[in-house]
Design an enzyme around this catalytic site. Structure first.
Site, PDB file in Angstrom:
ATOM      1  CE  LYS A  81     -19.723 -14.620  22.553  1.00 19.08           C
ATOM      2  NZ  LYS A  81     -20.419 -14.519  21.256  1.00 19.08           N
ATOM      3  CB  THR A  82     -15.923 -20.455  20.564  1.00 19.82           C
ATOM      4  OG1 THR A  82     -17.146 -20.248  21.280  1.00 19.82           O
ATOM      5  CG2 THR A  82     -15.368 -21.819  20.882  1.00 19.82           C
ATOM      6  CG  ASP A 126     -19.542 -20.317  25.248  1.00 20.51           C
ATOM      7  OD1 ASP A 126     -19.613 -19.078  25.207  1.00 20.51           O
ATOM      8  OD2 ASP A 126     -19.935 -21.047  24.332  1.00 20.51           O
ATOM      9  CB  THR A 175     -24.611 -13.418  24.284  1.00 20.26           C
ATOM     10  OG1 THR A 175     -25.255 -14.165  25.325  1.00 20.26           O
ATOM     11  CG2 THR A 175     -24.009 -14.376  23.274  1.00 20.26           C
ATOM     12  NE  ARG A 234     -22.191 -20.448  15.160  1.00 21.50           N
ATOM     13  CZ  ARG A 234     -22.008 -20.094  16.428  1.00 21.50           C
ATOM     14  NH1 ARG A 234     -22.870 -19.310  17.024  1.00 21.50           N
ATOM     15  NH2 ARG A 234     -20.963 -20.541  17.086  1.00 21.50           N
TER      16      ARG A 234
HETATM   17  N1  LIG Z   1     -13.126 -13.332  12.515  1.00 21.85           N
HETATM   18  C1  LIG Z   1     -13.401 -14.507  11.964  1.00 21.85           C
HETATM   19  N2  LIG Z   1     -12.736 -14.918  10.873  1.00 21.85           N
HETATM   20  C2  LIG Z   1     -13.040 -16.090  10.295  1.00 21.85           C
HETATM   21  N3  LIG Z   1     -14.003 -16.935  10.742  1.00 21.85           N
HETATM   22  C3  LIG Z   1     -14.677 -16.579  11.828  1.00 21.85           C
HETATM   23  C4  LIG Z   1     -14.414 -15.357  12.494  1.00 21.85           C
HETATM   24  N4  LIG Z   1     -15.243 -15.256  13.546  1.00 21.85           N
HETATM   25  C5  LIG Z   1     -15.997 -16.362  13.540  1.00 21.85           C
HETATM   26  N5  LIG Z   1     -15.657 -17.162  12.517  1.00 21.85           N
HETATM   27  C6  LIG Z   1     -16.296 -18.431  12.197  1.00 21.85           C
HETATM   28  O1  LIG Z   1     -17.652 -18.381  12.621  1.00 21.85           O
HETATM   29  C7  LIG Z   1     -18.007 -19.556  13.332  1.00 21.85           C
HETATM   30  C8  LIG Z   1     -18.583 -19.176  14.678  1.00 21.85           C
HETATM   31  O2  LIG Z   1     -17.575 -18.623  15.477  1.00 21.85           O
HETATM   32  P1  LIG Z   1     -17.529 -18.869  17.069  1.00 21.85           P
HETATM   33  O3  LIG Z   1     -18.036 -20.242  17.411  1.00 21.85           O
HETATM   34  O4  LIG Z   1     -16.169 -18.517  17.514  1.00 21.85           O
HETATM   35  O5  LIG Z   1     -18.569 -17.798  17.559  1.00 21.85           O
HETATM   36  P2  LIG Z   1     -19.028 -17.451  19.055  1.00 21.85           P
HETATM   37  O6  LIG Z   1     -19.003 -15.958  19.149  1.00 21.85           O
HETATM   38  O7  LIG Z   1     -18.197 -18.211  20.032  1.00 21.85           O
HETATM   39  O8  LIG Z   1     -20.505 -17.941  19.081  1.00 21.85           O
HETATM   40  P3  LIG Z   1     -21.344 -18.481  20.382  1.00 21.85           P
HETATM   41  O9  LIG Z   1     -21.494 -17.296  21.262  1.00 21.85           O
HETATM   42  O10 LIG Z   1     -22.641 -18.935  19.769  1.00 21.85           O
HETATM   43  O11 LIG Z   1     -20.547 -19.602  20.960  1.00 21.85           O
HETATM   44  C9  LIG Z   1     -16.766 -20.431  13.387  1.00 21.85           C
HETATM   45  O12 LIG Z   1     -16.865 -21.426  12.411  1.00 21.85           O
HETATM   46  C10 LIG Z   1     -15.629 -19.542  12.992  1.00 21.85           C
HETATM   47  O13 LIG Z   1     -14.760 -20.230  12.151  1.00 21.85           O
END
Ligand SMILES: Nc1ncnc2c1ncn2[C@@H]1O[C@H](COP(=O)(O)OP(=O)(O)OP(=O)(O)O)[C@@H](O)[C@H]1O
Length: 354
Positions: A81-82, A126, A175, A234
């Site tokens: 998401k981030t 977030d 989430t 992740r």
């Molecule tokens: N579709 C994707 N392709 C490549 N790498 C990804 C992808 N999605 C996530 N990642 C990698 O996974 C890690 C976590 O992603 P991210 O921080 O965006 O998740 P999030 O959903 O925002 O988590 P949270 O809810 O805990 O903040 C990052 O290092 C990102 O590079």
């Protein structure tokens, strides 16, 4: 750029910080993650539907020369998401401001952030479901009318001075989409739900990350790590970094299948992605309580953890994998749990003669 006050996080669990397969990230890990984030939509692996829809929203906005509708991204932690919020800003050629629901303690904090936004900026919030109610109400107005009412004075003499804002785009991440009040949800013109990744997609994430880290990753090792990553990029990237450590310290630097297996054995992540806590929960449920049903508190005491840790760290994955079930009388072990522990599956209750 980070805005908002210090984050007060009531959800930190003692166990969570040490687990390799926990989906959330702590601050030091976020720094390691930053290097692996895809920067553009076409580098973002998987999530085809959301990617396609988002690409349309962004291209249309760019074509019109206007800020796009507000975007809500929902889904479990660690799915991107981030990363997508950063990609949205990059694709629009806009700058990104980052804050989070828990960092905004008062409506005034949010008013300060909003009133400093420049035209076309993307504001990423977030954990938007954790915004305090007064801040939420302020956000409705800002999102819909591009206005914030600045309150001057106190008590009966207080008055609201409307301040108009330049067009901007909110990207909210949650989430727990179900916790968002309908009026806030309705202000998002586009909602994308992120799902767990399949193994082939995680392999692509791993191959890309290995390339960025400059480590030689064998395709069989990528498949092995992917299958233990709980559908979560992740976790895949985190396991990759641990396999890299093993290969560097105990191996020959190559991330081979053997290196992946040895490293993940050291870190107690089994072939299904379960860690020590997950296995102790299954073990207690099957061996000590005969498969249940057993209450959460009793189960937590048996594994020496807080009930909240068992419920939020171990259970979601065990339930998703069909290893345990939640019934009104407590937790029960399902047949795959027995099989995973190498124990015979007991006959269903009520079957006296097998
Ligand atoms: N579709 C994707 N392709 C490549 N790498 C990804 C992808 N999605 C996530 N990642 C990698 O996974 C890690 C976590 O992603 P991210 O921080 O965006 O998740 P999030 O959903 O925002 O988590 P949270 O809810 O805990 O903040 C990052 O290092 C990102 O590079």
């Amino acid at each position: 750029m980070e805005v908002g006050g210090a984050e007060e996080d009531g959800d930190v669990e003692p166990y969570g910080a040490e687990s390799l397969v926990r989906p959330v990230a702590d601050e030091p890990e976020r720094a390691a993650e930053a290097a692996l984030r895809p920067r553009r939509l076409d580098e973002f692996v998987g999530q085809r539907v959301v990617r396609d829809q988002l690409s349309l929203v962004l291209q249309a906005a760019l074509g019109r020369g206007r800020a796009p509708d507000h975007v809500l991204l929902s889904g479990p932690p660690g799915l991107g998401k981030t990363t997508l919020a950063m990609i949205i800003a990059a694709e629009l050629g806009a700058s990104l401001r980052v804050t989070s629901g828990p960092a905004i303690q008062h409506a005034g904090d949010l008013a300060a952030v909003l009133s400093s936004l420049e035209e076309g900026e993307v504001l990423f919030i977030d954990e938007i479901h954790r915004l305090a109610r007064p801040a939420e109400e302020l956000l409705y107005v800002a999102m819909e009318d591009f206005r914030v009412d600045v309150i001057v004075g106190k008590g009966a003499g207080a008055s609201a001075i409307p301040l108009s804002l330049p067009p901007f785009t909110v990207v909210g991440a949650t989430t727990r989409a179900g916790l968002l009040p309908a009026p806030l949800r309705d202000r998002f013109g586009f909602t994308g739900h992120l799902d767990f990744y399949d193994d082939a997609e995680l392999e692509r994430v791993l191959v890309r990350s290995a390339g960025l880290l400059g480590v030689p990753l064998d395709v069989t090792a990528a498949a092995e790590i992917a299958s233990r990553s709980r559908g979560t990029p992740r976790i895949a990237n985190r396991l990759l970094r641990r396999v890299r450590d093993w290969a560097q310290v105990r191996g020959d630097g190559m991330l081979s299948l053997a290196a992946a297996r040895s490293a993940l054995e050291v870190y107690e992540v089994d072939e299904r992605g379960l860690d020590r806590l997950d296995r102790s929960v299954l073990d207690a449920l099957c061996r000590r309580f005969g498969g249940g049903p057993v209450g959460l508190t009793t189960l937590a005491v048996a594994v020496g953890e807080e009930p909240e840790t068992v419920e939020t760290v171990a259970e979601p994955f065990l339930v998703r994998e069909g290893l345990i079930g939640r019934t009104s009388r407590g937790r029960v072990a399902l047949p795959p749990a027995w099989e995973h522990l190498g124990l015979p599956v007991p006959p269903p209750a009520g079957t006296l003669f097998g």
